[in-house]
Scaffold this motif. Sequence first.
Motif, short mmCIF file in Angstrom:
data_model
loop_
_atom_site.label_atom_id
_atom_site.label_comp_id
_atom_site.label_asym_id
_atom_site.label_seq_id
_atom_site.Cartn_x
_atom_site.Cartn_y
_atom_site.Cartn_z
N ALA A 171 70.76 -1.24 3.82
CA ALA A 171 69.34 -1.07 4.19
C ALA A 171 68.58 -2.38 4.03
O ALA A 171 67.77 -2.76 4.89
N GLY A 172 68.86 -3.10 2.94
CA GLY A 172 68.22 -4.39 2.72
C GLY A 172 68.60 -5.41 3.77
O GLY A 172 67.76 -6.16 4.27
N ALA A 173 69.88 -5.43 4.15
CA ALA A 173 70.35 -6.37 5.18
C ALA A 173 69.70 -6.04 6.53
O ALA A 173 69.30 -6.95 7.27
N LEU A 174 69.58 -4.77 6.84
CA LEU A 174 68.95 -4.38 8.10
C LEU A 174 67.48 -4.79 8.12
O LEU A 174 66.98 -5.34 9.11
N THR A 175 66.79 -4.57 7.02
CA THR A 175 65.39 -4.97 6.92
C THR A 175 65.26 -6.49 7.07
O THR A 175 64.40 -6.98 7.82
N SER A 176 66.10 -7.24 6.39
CA SER A 176 66.07 -8.70 6.49
C SER A 176 66.38 -9.17 7.90
O SER A 176 65.78 -10.11 8.41
N TYR A 177 67.32 -8.50 8.57
CA TYR A 177 67.68 -8.84 9.95
C TYR A 177 66.48 -8.63 10.87
O TYR A 177 66.18 -9.46 11.73
N PHE B 117 63.23 -8.53 9.93
CA PHE B 117 62.25 -9.56 9.58
C PHE B 117 62.61 -10.88 10.26
O PHE B 117 61.75 -11.59 10.77
N ASN B 118 63.90 -11.23 10.25
CA ASN B 118 64.37 -12.47 10.86
C ASN B 118 64.04 -12.53 12.34
O ASN B 118 63.65 -13.57 12.86
N LYS B 119 64.19 -11.42 13.04
CA LYS B 119 63.91 -11.38 14.48
C LYS B 119 62.45 -11.69 14.78
O LYS B 119 62.12 -12.22 15.82
N PHE B 120 61.55 -11.33 13.85
CA PHE B 120 60.13 -11.58 14.04
C PHE B 120 59.63 -12.79 13.24
O PHE B 120 58.45 -13.09 13.23
N ASN B 121 60.57 -13.48 12.55
CA ASN B 121 60.26 -14.65 11.74
C ASN B 121 59.18 -14.37 10.70
O ASN B 121 58.30 -15.18 10.46
N VAL B 122 59.23 -13.19 10.10
CA VAL B 122 58.29 -12.84 9.03
C VAL B 122 59.08 -12.22 7.88
O VAL B 122 60.17 -11.72 8.06
N CYS B 123 58.49 -12.26 6.72
CA CYS B 123 59.11 -11.65 5.55
C CYS B 123 58.01 -11.02 4.71
O CYS B 123 57.11 -11.71 4.24
N LEU B 124 58.06 -9.72 4.55
CA LEU B 124 57.09 -9.03 3.70
C LEU B 124 57.65 -8.80 2.30
O LEU B 124 56.98 -8.25 1.45
N GLY B 125 58.87 -9.22 2.09
CA GLY B 125 59.55 -9.07 0.81
C GLY B 125 61.03 -9.14 1.06
O GLY B 125 61.48 -8.95 2.18
#
Length: 192
Positions: A91-97, A99-107
Motif C-alpha cells: 500500500a505504501g509503495a502504491l501511494t508513493s508510486y 505521488f511520483n506520477k504527480f511529483n508531489v508527496c504528502l507524506g
Amino acid sequence: LETVKRYKKQVKFVINKKRVGKARALNEAEKIAKGNILLFIDSDCIISKNSNNFLRTIKEKMKNADLLDIKKSVIESDSFFSKMFKYESLAGALTSYIFNKFNVCLGMCGQAFAVKRDFFEEIGGFKNVVAEDLEIGMQSYLKNKKYRYINDVELYSKTSYSWSSFLKQRKRWGVGAGLHFKRYWKPVLREC
C-alpha cells in the motif's frame, strides 16, 4: 558497541548516553555529515543483494529530485506479522508510486529516503513530531520541491514478532497520522 569498534575507522558514530528521539538524533547526524545528499536508512533495513550500485543509483536519481523515496519490502516469513507488513508495504509503495506520477508527496515511509541538504536545512531538519517522515514529505509538497519514488534499488525490513510490538507500532503510526492530518488538512484543502 562491538559494531562501533569494528567500523570506527570507516564510520563516524555518535553514541548518546540516553534516548534523544529519532528526529533529534538524525538532526545531529546531519550536522556532521559532509555531502550534499543526505541518505537516511533505519537500522532494521537491509539493502537488497539485487540493488547493484546502491549509492551510485541514489546519487544519479537525486539529480532530478529534492526528496527521494526508496522502494521497501518486507523480509518474508510465514508469520501473520510478516504478511500484514507486506500488505502495508504494498500500500505504501502504491501511494508513493502515485505521488511520483504527480511529483508531489504528502507524506512517505521514512525507513529509507534521500534528501538534498539545502532542502533539509531550508525546513530546519526533522521536526520533533510523532511522524517525522510524513512531516518532511508534506514540507516538500508545500515548498513545491521535486519528489521521486524509485524501485531501481530496494531495501528489506524486519517485521514485528509479537502482538505487543505490532500494536505499539500501529498505535504510534495512527497517532502520528492523526496529528499530521490535524495540522495540515487546511493547507492541503487550499491547494486542492
